[in-house]
Design a protein around this motif. Sequence first.
Motif, PDB file in Angstrom:
ATOM      1  N   PRO A   1       0.822  -1.212   0.000  1.00 41.48           N
ATOM      2  CA  PRO A   1       0.000   0.000   0.000  1.00 41.48           C
ATOM      3  C   PRO A   1       0.853   1.257   0.000  1.00 41.48           C
ATOM      4  CG  PRO A   1       0.064  -0.974   2.205  1.00 41.48           C
ATOM      5  CD  PRO A   1       0.764  -1.928   1.286  1.00 41.48           C
ATOM      6  N   ALA A   2       0.372   2.252  -0.691  1.00 45.35           N
ATOM      7  CA  ALA A   2       1.079   3.529  -0.714  1.00 45.35           C
ATOM      8  C   ALA A   2       0.807   4.267   0.581  1.00 45.35           C
ATOM      9  CB  ALA A   2       0.595   4.369  -1.901  1.00 45.35           C
ATOM     10  N   ALA A   3       1.786   5.051   0.986  1.00 44.33           N
ATOM     11  CA  ALA A   3       1.609   5.837   2.209  1.00 44.33           C
ATOM     12  C   ALA A   3       0.510   6.859   2.011  1.00 44.33           C
ATOM     13  CB  ALA A   3       2.930   6.534   2.558  1.00 44.33           C
ATOM     14  N   GLU A   4      -0.331   7.008   3.015  1.00 49.41           N
ATOM     15  CA  GLU A   4      -1.439   7.945   2.925  1.00 49.41           C
ATOM     16  C   GLU A   4      -1.012   9.316   3.422  1.00 49.41           C
ATOM     17  OE1 GLU A   4      -4.819   6.522   4.949  1.00 49.41           O
ATOM     18  OE2 GLU A   4      -5.046   4.740   3.691  1.00 49.41           O
ATOM     19  N   THR A   5      -1.459  10.346   2.717  1.00 46.96           N
ATOM     20  CA  THR A   5      -1.164  11.713   3.122  1.00 46.96           C
ATOM     21  C   THR A   5      -2.362  12.252   3.883  1.00 46.96           C
ATOM     22  OG1 THR A   5       0.174  12.059   1.151  1.00 46.96           O
ATOM     23  CG2 THR A   5      -0.570  14.039   2.335  1.00 46.96           C
ATOM     24  N   PRO A   6      -2.178  12.606   5.139  1.00 43.69           N
ATOM     25  CA  PRO A   6      -3.332  13.082   5.917  1.00 43.69           C
ATOM     26  C   PRO A   6      -3.863  14.393   5.363  1.00 43.69           C
ATOM     27  CG  PRO A   6      -1.269  13.481   7.096  1.00 43.69           C
ATOM     28  CD  PRO A   6      -0.934  12.636   5.906  1.00 43.69           C
ATOM     29  N   ALA A   7      -5.195  14.561   5.416  1.00 45.21           N
ATOM     30  CA  ALA A   7      -5.804  15.802   4.954  1.00 45.21           C
ATOM     31  C   ALA A   7      -5.478  16.907   5.943  1.00 45.21           C
ATOM     32  CB  ALA A   7      -7.322  15.632   4.858  1.00 45.21           C
ATOM     33  N   THR A   8      -5.084  18.066   5.429  1.00 50.67           N
ATOM     34  CA  THR A   8      -4.691  19.174   6.296  1.00 50.67           C
ATOM     35  C   THR A   8      -5.675  20.329   6.227  1.00 50.67           C
ATOM     36  OG1 THR A   8      -3.314  20.080   4.514  1.00 50.67           O
ATOM     37  CG2 THR A   8      -2.242  18.623   6.102  1.00 50.67           C
ATOM     38  N   THR A   9      -6.629  20.303   5.301  1.00 47.20           N
ATOM     39  CA  THR A   9      -7.591  21.392   5.163  1.00 47.20           C
ATOM     40  C   THR A   9      -8.883  21.054   5.885  1.00 47.20           C
ATOM     41  OG1 THR A   9      -6.688  21.943   2.994  1.00 47.20           O
ATOM     42  CG2 THR A   9      -8.841  22.841   3.524  1.00 47.20           C
ATOM     43  N   SER A  10      -9.222  21.820   6.893  1.00 48.49           N
ATOM     44  CA  SER A  10     -10.462  21.600   7.623  1.00 48.49           C
ATOM     45  C   SER A  10     -11.591  22.338   6.946  1.00 48.49           C
ATOM     46  CB  SER A  10     -10.321  22.082   9.063  1.00 48.49           C
ATOM     47  OG  SER A  10     -10.179  23.486   9.087  1.00 48.49           O
ATOM     48  N   MET A  11     -12.830  21.958   7.300  1.00 52.95           N
ATOM     49  CA  MET A  11     -13.998  22.600   6.702  1.00 52.95           C
ATOM     50  C   MET A  11     -14.041  24.089   7.027  1.00 52.95           C
ATOM     51  SD  MET A  11     -18.030  21.580   7.071  1.00 52.95           S
ATOM     52  CE  MET A  11     -17.751  19.995   6.306  1.00 52.95           C
ATOM     53  N   SER A  12     -13.587  24.458   8.243  1.00 52.39           N
ATOM     54  CA  SER A  12     -13.634  25.857   8.645  1.00 52.39           C
ATOM     55  C   SER A  12     -12.721  26.723   7.786  1.00 52.39           C
ATOM     56  CB  SER A  12     -13.260  26.004  10.124  1.00 52.39           C
ATOM     57  OG  SER A  12     -11.930  25.572  10.342  1.00 52.39           O
ATOM     58  N   ASP A  13     -11.651  26.102   7.211  1.00 50.98           N
ATOM     59  CA  ASP A  13     -10.744  26.858   6.345  1.00 50.98           C
ATOM     60  C   ASP A  13     -11.437  27.304   5.062  1.00 50.98           C
ATOM     61  OD1 ASP A  13      -8.666  26.563   8.130  1.00 50.98           O
ATOM     62  OD2 ASP A  13      -7.944  24.714   7.209  1.00 50.98           O
ATOM     63  N   GLU A  14     -12.522  26.621   4.687  1.00 45.81           N
ATOM     64  CA  GLU A  14     -13.201  26.923   3.441  1.00 45.81           C
ATOM     65  C   GLU A  14     -14.404  27.834   3.640  1.00 45.81           C
ATOM     66  OE1 GLU A  14     -14.211  23.087   1.967  1.00 45.81           O
ATOM     67  OE2 GLU A  14     -12.143  22.416   1.767  1.00 45.81           O
ATOM     68  N   MET A  15     -14.757  28.123   4.889  1.00 47.77           N
ATOM     69  CA  MET A  15     -15.923  28.949   5.174  1.00 47.77           C
ATOM     70  C   MET A  15     -15.554  30.435   5.185  1.00 47.77           C
ATOM     71  SD  MET A  15     -17.607  26.845   8.345  1.00 47.77           S
ATOM     72  CE  MET A  15     -17.907  25.079   8.244  1.00 47.77           C
ATOM     73  N   PRO A  16     -16.477  31.297   4.741  1.00 44.09           N
ATOM     74  CA  PRO A  16     -16.220  32.733   4.863  1.00 44.09           C
ATOM     75  C   PRO A  16     -16.153  33.114   6.332  1.00 44.09           C
ATOM     76  CG  PRO A  16     -18.496  32.341   4.227  1.00 44.09           C
ATOM     77  CD  PRO A  16     -17.790  31.015   4.143  1.00 44.09           C
ATOM     78  N   VAL A  17     -15.332  34.094   6.657  1.00 46.10           N
ATOM     79  CA  VAL A  17     -15.173  34.520   8.040  1.00 46.10           C
ATOM     80  C   VAL A  17     -15.771  35.910   8.207  1.00 46.10           C
ATOM     81  CG1 VAL A  17     -13.511  35.124   9.845  1.00 46.10           C
ATOM     82  CG2 VAL A  17     -13.111  33.122   8.396  1.00 46.10           C
ATOM     83  N   VAL A  18     -16.651  36.060   9.190  1.00 48.31           N
ATOM     84  CA  VAL A  18     -17.261  37.353   9.507  1.00 48.31           C
ATOM     85  C   VAL A  18     -17.007  37.640  10.975  1.00 48.31           C
ATOM     86  CG1 VAL A  18     -19.393  38.703   9.613  1.00 48.31           C
ATOM     87  CG2 VAL A  18     -19.055  37.048   7.769  1.00 48.31           C
ATOM     88  N   GLY A  19     -16.422  38.785  11.271  1.00 49.16           N
ATOM     89  CA  GLY A  19     -16.135  39.119  12.657  1.00 49.16           C
ATOM     90  C   GLY A  19     -15.271  38.104  13.361  1.00 49.16           C
ATOM     91  N   GLY A  20     -14.337  37.498  12.619  1.00 52.69           N
ATOM     92  CA  GLY A  20     -13.418  36.530  13.198  1.00 52.69           C
ATOM     93  C   GLY A  20     -13.959  35.128  13.347  1.00 52.69           C
ATOM     94  N   ALA A  21     -15.201  34.900  12.935  1.00 53.66           N
ATOM     95  CA  ALA A  21     -15.808  33.570  13.103  1.00 53.66           C
ATOM     96  C   ALA A  21     -16.179  32.966  11.753  1.00 53.66           C
ATOM     97  CB  ALA A  21     -17.054  33.666  13.977  1.00 53.66           C
TER      98      ALA A  21
END
Length: 208
Positions: free
Chosen positions: A35-55
Amino acid sequence: MLKTLIRTTAIATLFAAGAAYAQDNGASAPTAETPAAETPATTSMSDEMPVVGGAPMDPQKNIVENASQASNLTTLVAAVKAAELEETLAGEGPFTVFAPANEAFEKLPEGTVDELMKAEGKEKLTKILTYHVVPAEATSEAVMKMIEDDGGSHAVKTIEGEEITLTMEGESIVVTDAQGNKATVTQADVTQSNGVVHVIDTVLMPSE
């Protein structure tokens, strides 16, 4: 098919070379089952969300839930609670909300917000808040197209009953209220589960 043949040939060559190397050095040759070595996912869902007022604004949450997390919408959220509009804005929609940031409320004459938050100011507060809500979902792209199609100015009816007027100033969407006040969209297209929010820098006022 050619790409598949080339890839298959390359893999075969790789394993053949590995086998030869193994025979020369007494090591086990690699197999196709390794098996090939797996690369862990580093991008979380929150990284893709728009941020308003720091949230991060979760598109799976409704307008009230998301606004309650934004540090620059605290006055708006307090006003929505005072007017008892939480259930309305958490409803199915869809809605387009032109959401005044805290700085927008700070532009109002001193004492205005405090008076509106009182029980006797509830009716007027409700009119003001519902004047910021359109009973349809309109992204900035859709808004700009409507403005262009209407020759530079597009009027839309709010759930309060009166209209606001949408125009462009440079690359910015501008909302003009019944009293002639202008609000600029400072952050557009914050997707919600029940619509979309555009943050604005001025509180819109219906006619007296």
